[in-house]
Scaffold this motif. Structure first.
Motif, PDB file in Angstrom:
ATOM      1  N   ILE A 108       0.806  -1.202   0.051  1.00 54.24           N
ATOM      2  CA  ILE A 108       0.004   0.165   0.016  1.00 54.24           C
ATOM      3  C   ILE A 108       0.859   1.240   0.183  1.00 54.24           C
ATOM      4  O   ILE A 108       1.599   1.500   0.972  1.00 54.24           O
ATOM      5  N   PRO A 109       0.930   1.997  -1.017  1.00 51.91           N
ATOM      6  CA  PRO A 109       1.580   3.410  -1.023  1.00 51.91           C
ATOM      7  C   PRO A 109       1.392   4.146   0.344  1.00 51.91           C
ATOM      8  O   PRO A 109       0.263   4.243   0.854  1.00 51.91           O
ATOM      9  N   PHE A 110       2.566   4.565   0.697  1.00 52.73           N
ATOM     10  CA  PHE A 110       2.564   5.148   2.018  1.00 52.73           C
ATOM     11  C   PHE A 110       3.620   6.362   2.055  1.00 52.73           C
ATOM     12  O   PHE A 110       4.728   6.410   1.437  1.00 52.73           O
ATOM     13  N   LEU A 111       3.309   7.707   2.357  1.00 53.69           N
ATOM     14  CA  LEU A 111       4.047   8.779   2.773  1.00 53.69           C
ATOM     15  C   LEU A 111       3.916   9.202   4.096  1.00 53.69           C
ATOM     16  O   LEU A 111       2.642   9.564   4.606  1.00 53.69           O
ATOM     17  N   THR A 112       5.144   9.530   4.726  1.00 49.03           N
ATOM     18  CA  THR A 112       4.887  10.187   6.101  1.00 49.03           C
ATOM     19  C   THR A 112       5.314  11.761   5.968  1.00 49.03           C
ATOM     20  O   THR A 112       6.103  12.202   5.161  1.00 49.03           O
ATOM     21  N   LEU A 113       4.470  12.439   6.272  1.00 47.74           N
ATOM     22  CA  LEU A 113       4.885  14.190   6.300  1.00 47.74           C
ATOM     23  C   LEU A 113       5.173  14.474   7.640  1.00 47.74           C
ATOM     24  O   LEU A 113       3.991  14.226   8.622  1.00 47.74           O
ATOM     25  N   ILE A 114       6.301  15.110   7.806  1.00 47.94           N
ATOM     26  CA  ILE A 114       6.500  15.637   9.200  1.00 47.94           C
ATOM     27  C   ILE A 114       6.304  17.094   9.358  1.00 47.94           C
ATOM     28  O   ILE A 114       6.619  17.811   8.481  1.00 47.94           O
ATOM     29  N   LEU A 115       5.368  17.212  10.456  1.00 49.52           N
ATOM     30  CA  LEU A 115       5.174  18.833  10.477  1.00 49.52           C
ATOM     31  C   LEU A 115       5.873  19.360  11.639  1.00 49.52           C
ATOM     32  O   LEU A 115       6.000  19.123  12.867  1.00 49.52           O
ATOM     33  N   ASP A 116       6.444  20.631  11.263  1.00 49.98           N
ATOM     34  CA  ASP A 116       6.883  21.685  12.170  1.00 49.98           C
ATOM     35  C   ASP A 116       6.537  22.865  11.792  1.00 49.98           C
ATOM     36  O   ASP A 116       6.084  23.193  10.871  1.00 49.98           O
ATOM     37  N   GLU A 117       7.136  24.177  12.674  1.00 50.46           N
ATOM     38  CA  GLU A 117       6.590  25.446  12.352  1.00 50.46           C
ATOM     39  C   GLU A 117       7.269  25.824  11.162  1.00 50.46           C
ATOM     40  O   GLU A 117       6.964  26.848  10.580  1.00 50.46           O
TER      41      GLU A 117
END
Ligand code: SF4
Length: 352
Positions: A314-323
């Motif tokens: 299953i295609p998977f993407l992590t997006l890391i959030l910061d300011e």
């Protein structure tokens, strides 16, 4: 009414629009209104709120915590006549499971971290203390209500909240939360995005994307750079934890033979992932996991979810959030993911 027929001033309580406002905001508003309070909510997140939060919080904190500082500041700036800032303490809602330690100490972190002069009104929610009713009774005592009236207020607010929650899903979530705020200056203007998919093929190659993550990342449009809206302009149908049937949350997640998931929020994420890895696999084409930079609990499970998705292809993407997350980098990654999934899905359909 008093002798001069002027209604007595209500106690004004401010709620920061951050962290678990994105899950329990309606419950808090209903409860405070049961206690006859004038409830105000901080303005939607803006560049100033992010900047104020980042200045006041220590730099090691995750961005949702920094935003919390910024939202408390926004309340103090906009409502100098506040009687209380409402800062709950979420410990647990299931025995042997806990919220992130940052929730356990939130009132103290803000009180001492911001040297807050306005008093804090807190609500402790703790499975060991009857899941909130004791906290509501304590809160009612501070506001001058009897034990009986406070207990009733909690039950009424909880019933209303549960009724609302059963109707909430990823399509109406943001609007329902926004409707709690009666300040006309806080209306969230919908951003318009360029249409990426040409009109003549729009709707012909739809995709379903599951967004995993804490509600304060998934529905905080400013900090996730309008992820949901952007995916919609890419002809994607969105699914989130809030669209997952409640039955999926009943069975425990076992990481291995002896270890059950200990963190409350991560447990929800893992249970949702488990459903879409198995029975719900055909309902999704890909997964985006939104995590906060410097989040301990998220970093523990991100690797587990990623490996499982990989195993099931299953295609998977992590997006890391910061300011400091940049919009263009984020948009490129989302568009590339969607493009890759769409080519794969529809090429394989047309060639089969
Ligand atoms: S769970 Fe992670 S993102 Fe949420 S408050 Fe804790 S450290 Fe921050």
């Amino acid at each position: 009414m008093n002798e001069s027929n002027i209604p007595p001033r209500k106690i004004k309580v401010g709620i920061p629009r951050a962290l678990y406002f994105y899950r329990y905001g309606p419950l808090w508003v209903y409860l405070l209104r049961q206690f006859q309070c004038d409830v105000v909510i901080s303005a939607p997140t803006s560049a100033k709120i992010v900047e104020d939060g980042a200045k006041q919080a220590i730099s090691e904190l995750c961005v949702p915590m920094k935003l919390y500082f910024g939202h408390v500041q926004a309340l103090l700036d906009e409502y100098p006549d506040l009687d209380y800032v409402f800062i709950p303490r979420y410990v647990s809602i299931h025995k042997n499971q806990y919220y992130c330690p940052k929730f356990l100490t939130l009132p103290e972190t803000i009180k001492y971290g911001m040297k807050l002069s306005v008093p804090i009104l807190t609500l402790e929610v703790n499975a060991k203390k009857h899941y909130g009713i004791e906290g509501a009774i304590e809160m009612g005592k501070t506001l001058g209500f009897s034990l009986e009236d406070s207990g009733k207020a909690w039950m009424v607010a909880l019933k209303k909240y549960n009724q609302l929650k059963s109707k909430m899903n990823s399509s109406n979530y943001i609007d329902i939360l926004a409707s709690l705020d009666k300040n006309p200056n806080h209306v969230i203007k919908k951003r318009k995005f360029r249409e990426v998919i040409p009109k003549k093929i729009r709707g012909k190659f739809p995709l379903s994307i599951l967004i995993l993550g804490h509600p304060y990342n998934v529905y905080e449009s400013y900090i996730n750079m309008h992820l949901i809206e952007r995916l919609k302009t890419l002809d994607c149908h969105i699914l989130t934890i809030e669209d997952t049937h409640s039955d999926q949350f009943k069975k425990p997640v076992k990481i291995n033979k002896i270890y059950e998931q200990y963190w409350q929020s991560e447990d929800e994420i893992l249970k949702t992932a488990r459903y879409y890895l198995n029975e719900g696999k055909k309902e999704i084409d890909g997964v985006i996991f939104l995590i906060s930079f410097a989040c301990g609990p998220d970093s523990l499970i991100e690797e587990l979810v990623m490996r499982d998705m990989k195993t099931r292809k299953i295609p998977f993407l992590t997006l890391i959030l910061d300011e400091h997350s940049g919009e263009s980098g984020m948009v490129t990654r989302i568009e590339s993911l969607v493009d890759m999934i769409r080519r794969k899905k529809y090429d394989s359909i047309s060639s089969s």
